[in-house]
Design a protein around this motif. Structure first.
Motif, PDB file in Angstrom:
ATOM      1  N   ILE A 334       9.564   0.625   6.210  1.00  0.00           N
ATOM      2  CA  ILE A 334       9.980   0.105   4.907  1.00  0.00           C
ATOM      3  C   ILE A 334       8.867  -0.723   4.277  1.00  0.00           C
ATOM      4  CG2 ILE A 334      11.581  -1.538   3.813  1.00  0.00           C
ATOM      5  CD1 ILE A 334      13.758  -0.288   5.594  1.00  0.00           C
ATOM      6  N   PHE A 335       8.132  -1.453   5.100  1.00  0.00           N
ATOM      7  CA  PHE A 335       7.012  -2.231   4.571  1.00  0.00           C
ATOM      8  C   PHE A 335       5.980  -1.311   3.904  1.00  0.00           C
ATOM      9  CE2 PHE A 335       2.791  -4.172   5.014  1.00  0.00           C
ATOM     10  CZ  PHE A 335       2.996  -5.307   4.243  1.00  0.00           C
ATOM     11  N   HIS A 336       5.686  -0.185   4.545  1.00  0.00           N
ATOM     12  CA  HIS A 336       4.704   0.745   3.966  1.00  0.00           C
ATOM     13  C   HIS A 336       5.218   1.371   2.678  1.00  0.00           C
ATOM     14  CE1 HIS A 336       1.896   0.177   7.104  1.00  0.00           C
ATOM     15  NE2 HIS A 336       2.729   0.572   8.051  1.00  0.00           N
ATOM     16  N   ARG A 337       6.506   1.776   2.685  1.00  0.00           N
ATOM     17  CA  ARG A 337       7.071   2.386   1.472  1.00  0.00           C
ATOM     18  C   ARG A 337       7.083   1.363   0.330  1.00  0.00           C
ATOM     19  NH1 ARG A 337       7.019   6.396   4.429  1.00  0.00           N
ATOM     20  NH2 ARG A 337       4.892   6.083   3.717  1.00  0.00           N
ATOM     21  N   LEU A 338       7.434   0.128   0.644  1.00  0.00           N
ATOM     22  CA  LEU A 338       7.457  -0.938  -0.362  1.00  0.00           C
ATOM     23  C   LEU A 338       6.054  -1.148  -0.938  1.00  0.00           C
ATOM     24  CD1 LEU A 338       8.730  -3.572  -1.738  1.00  0.00           C
ATOM     25  CD2 LEU A 338       7.872  -4.781   0.267  1.00  0.00           C
ATOM     26  N   SER A 339       5.049  -1.206  -0.059  1.00  0.00           N
ATOM     27  CA  SER A 339       3.672  -1.441  -0.513  1.00  0.00           C
ATOM     28  C   SER A 339       3.232  -0.337  -1.466  1.00  0.00           C
ATOM     29  CB  SER A 339       2.710  -1.500   0.673  1.00  0.00           C
ATOM     30  OG  SER A 339       3.156  -2.438   1.605  1.00  0.00           O
ATOM     31  N   GLU A 340       3.500   0.924  -1.095  1.00  0.00           N
ATOM     32  CA  GLU A 340       3.116   2.052  -1.960  1.00  0.00           C
ATOM     33  C   GLU A 340       3.840   1.962  -3.309  1.00  0.00           C
ATOM     34  OE1 GLU A 340       2.865   5.064   1.866  1.00  0.00           O
ATOM     35  OE2 GLU A 340       4.383   5.403   0.308  1.00  0.00           O
ATOM     36  N   TRP A 341       5.124   1.647  -3.231  1.00  0.00           N
ATOM     37  CA  TRP A 341       5.969   1.624  -4.430  1.00  0.00           C
ATOM     38  C   TRP A 341       5.497   0.569  -5.434  1.00  0.00           C
ATOM     39  CZ3 TRP A 341       9.259   4.314  -7.168  1.00  0.00           C
ATOM     40  CH2 TRP A 341      10.170   3.685  -8.012  1.00  0.00           C
ATOM     41  N   VAL A 342       5.273  -0.657  -4.973  1.00  0.00           N
ATOM     42  CA  VAL A 342       4.886  -1.714  -5.920  1.00  0.00           C
ATOM     43  C   VAL A 342       3.473  -1.488  -6.454  1.00  0.00           C
ATOM     44  CG1 VAL A 342       6.474  -3.472  -5.041  1.00  0.00           C
ATOM     45  CG2 VAL A 342       4.166  -3.338  -4.105  1.00  0.00           C
ATOM     46  N   LYS A 343       2.618  -0.874  -5.640  1.00  0.00           N
ATOM     47  CA  LYS A 343       1.257  -0.555  -6.118  1.00  0.00           C
ATOM     48  C   LYS A 343       1.330   0.483  -7.235  1.00  0.00           C
ATOM     49  CE  LYS A 343      -1.714  -2.612  -3.145  1.00  0.00           C
ATOM     50  NZ  LYS A 343      -2.540  -3.712  -3.644  1.00  0.00           N
ATOM     51  N   LYS A 344       2.319   1.383  -7.115  1.00  0.00           N
ATOM     52  CA  LYS A 344       2.499   2.411  -8.130  1.00  0.00           C
ATOM     53  C   LYS A 344       3.000   1.765  -9.431  1.00  0.00           C
ATOM     54  CE  LYS A 344       5.267   6.280  -8.254  1.00  0.00           C
ATOM     55  NZ  LYS A 344       6.212   7.149  -7.535  1.00  0.00           N
ATOM     56  N   ILE A 345       3.905   0.823  -9.303  1.00  0.00           N
ATOM     57  CA  ILE A 345       4.447   0.133 -10.480  1.00  0.00           C
ATOM     58  C   ILE A 345       3.360  -0.733 -11.115  1.00  0.00           C
ATOM     59  CG2 ILE A 345       6.190  -1.541 -11.283  1.00  0.00           C
ATOM     60  CD1 ILE A 345       7.431   1.067 -10.296  1.00  0.00           C
ATOM     61  N   ASN A 346       2.620  -1.439 -10.269  1.00  0.00           N
ATOM     62  CA  ASN A 346       1.542  -2.302 -10.763  1.00  0.00           C
ATOM     63  C   ASN A 346       0.463  -2.420  -9.687  1.00  0.00           C
ATOM     64  OD1 ASN A 346      -0.159  -4.406 -11.501  1.00  0.00           O
ATOM     65  ND2 ASN A 346       1.484  -5.530 -12.543  1.00  0.00           N
ATOM     66  N   PRO A 347      -0.663  -1.734  -9.885  1.00  0.00           N
ATOM     67  CA  PRO A 347      -1.712  -1.685  -8.854  1.00  0.00           C
ATOM     68  C   PRO A 347      -2.275  -3.065  -8.503  1.00  0.00           C
ATOM     69  CG  PRO A 347      -2.153  -0.109 -10.620  1.00  0.00           C
ATOM     70  CD  PRO A 347      -1.006  -0.955 -11.082  1.00  0.00           C
ATOM     71  N   ARG A 348      -2.024  -4.039  -9.364  1.00  0.00           N
ATOM     72  CA  ARG A 348      -2.525  -5.394  -9.095  1.00  0.00           C
ATOM     73  C   ARG A 348      -1.729  -6.113  -8.002  1.00  0.00           C
ATOM     74  NH1 ARG A 348      -4.944  -6.928 -14.408  1.00  0.00           N
ATOM     75  NH2 ARG A 348      -3.056  -6.595 -15.602  1.00  0.00           N
ATOM     76  N   THR A 349      -0.536  -5.592  -7.669  1.00  0.00           N
ATOM     77  CA  THR A 349       0.352  -6.316  -6.753  1.00  0.00           C
ATOM     78  C   THR A 349      -0.217  -6.378  -5.338  1.00  0.00           C
ATOM     79  OG1 THR A 349       2.095  -5.229  -7.996  1.00  0.00           O
ATOM     80  CG2 THR A 349       2.780  -6.555  -6.103  1.00  0.00           C
TER      81      THR A 349
END
Ligand SMILES: [Zn+2]
Length: 452
Positions: A334-349
């Protein structure tokens, strides 16, 4: 007959209380590394006197006390888990007694660690002692794992269990920690939600900017964070992180049945939770609280929040989140999926995991071992225990269910107002003796376990 063992316990109440006092007198504050070895040695001595073989197993932190008493290769084996470390006693000024000078008042023993967890851990040793002194032999095999780092988050228990799978062969892990339900109603708990904590941060500039002179032409970190947070969950509380629910096991009819039987008073619960009754989820209270995952925002920081106004565009924003997970969700995945997801929404995250995660854990109520244990609690308390298929909070019970692949059950013995972690921690003497009896009854009833 178990009644002989029970009368032996009645005859030895004073002696058993003295053993508990001795143990509480010895500080064992894990976070300060104070008195740990001394306390471990004291417990080992008690185990040896009882007839339990014991060794101290080092970890990269505080050592684990291991013990065993094998009666017969063909008998079931119960593993008792507990912890001998305690929380720091501060603030001293709020104690009515000395935290490490145990004192009986109003049928309770006061002292740091008396309920969490020394009194509860001791009941298992004293149960074995009472049983042996009455009958000469146990009806089952017993093993003990007492760790010295529970109060600092059990950082080494998973590794210890992984490295000692052979030593820890058994049929069931039995844990007594925590308090009974309000009114001291007996409780059997079959699981915990897991936990994953993260921090999300966004930085849009090297310093805050004037919101008039620069507003409209540069990005705002606070707004960007809000957008990211908003992408994690919809208005129906469904988590939108891809594959978040992929491994969730739907609770079975046995779990749902148990939940139906739990008492629920929405007014009292709302009071206890400091919320308006209209804000409390009533329909699926226990299901949502224990059998479903949740994503929480723990805190958000950005910009100026002081008195008056400050006309700025904040350059950074961050939020702390935790996720409470249910079987078979995998915190790492879940940590990996979350990281990919928020980077997609905003690469600055920026995404950072905070502390250690814990896997969820759940043991089936349908197992005959669980029924034997529930029966044991009922026999001693003369009332049916509340059986929780899981509790909402997170404890490392997964080390038993996931790493050892064994059922794990928590049966707390302390009073509901034990004040663990707080000043004036106390244990009702009556519940201490009931705890010894319950452990005896468990040894007795589990001897009937077949196909182990
Ligand atoms: Zn504790």
């Amino acid at each position: 007959m178990i009644s002989q063992v029970f009368s032996h316990i009645e005859d030895n109440k004073e002696k058993y209380l003295d053993e508990l006092k001795k143990l509480v007198k010895q500080p064992s504050i894990s976070t300060k590394n104070q008195g740990i070895t001394e306390c471990a040695k004291m417990i080992q001595k008690l185990m040896k006197e009882t007839g339990i073989t014991t060794k101290l197993i080092p970890t990269s932190g505080h050592p684990i006390i291991y013990g065993e008493l094998i009666t017969s290769e063909s008998a079931p084996t119960i593993i008792f888990y507990g912890h001998y470390d305690v929380q720091p006693p501060e603030p001293y000024e709020l104690w009515h007694t000395e935290p490490f000078e145990p004192e009986v008042k109003n049928q309770r023993l006061y002292g740091r660690g008396v309920g969490d967890n020394k009194g509860q851990l001791l009941t298992h040793i004293l149960a074995v002692r009472s049983y042996l002194e009455t009958k000469g032999q146990l009806p089952v095999n017993v093993k003990f794992v007492f760790e010295g780092e529970e109060e600092i988050g059990s950082p080494h228990i998973a590794q210890f269990v992984k490295e000692n799978k052979n030593l820890l062969k058994g049929d069931l892990v039995y844990i007594s920690d925590g308090p009974l339900a309000p009114g001291d109603a007996p409780v059997v708990s079959l699981g915990n939600r897991g936990i994953l904590s993260v921090q999300l941060s966004i930085k849009t500039a090297n310093r805050d900017n004037h919101s008039g002179n620069r507003g409209g032409v540069i990005p705002n970190a606070a707004w960007e964070l809000v957008t990211v947070l908003n992408s994690l969950k919809n208005e129906k509380n469904k988590v939108l992180i891809p594959e978040f629910y992929k491994d969730v096991i739907k609770p079975g009819s046995a779990e749902l049945d148990l939940i139906q039987r739990l008492p629920f008073d929405s007014q009292k619960t709302a009071e206890a939770f400091y919320v308006d009754e209209s804000d409390l989820e009533k329909e699926n209270f226990y299901k949502k609280l224990t059998l479903e995952p949740v994503l929480n925002i723990n805190g958000i920081v950005s910009g100026y929040t002081g008195e008056g106004t400050k006309t700025i565009i904040p350059c950074q924003a961050s939020a702390k989140l935790d996720m409470r997970l249910v079987p078979d969700q995998d915190p790492e995945h879940i940590f990996h999926r979350l990281s990919e997801w928020v980077k997609k929404i905003n690469p600055r995250t920026q995404v950072e995991m905070q502390g250690r995660y814990m896997y969820p854990s759940r043991t089936s109520p349908k197992l005959s071992a669980i029924q034997h244990i529930t029966k044991s609690v009922e026999q001693v308390h003369n009332t049916k225990p509340l059986v929780y298929p899981s509790t909402g909070g997170s404890l490392p019970t997964y080390v038993w269910t996931k790493i050892l692949n064994l059922p794990a059950v928590t049966v707390p013995y302390a009073n509901s107002d034990e004040a663990n972690h707080a000043p004036n921690e106390n244990l009702k003497l009556d519940l201490f003796y009931k705890g010894i009896k319950t452990s005896c009854q468990v040894l007795d009833n589990l001897s009937l376990l077949k196909n182990h």
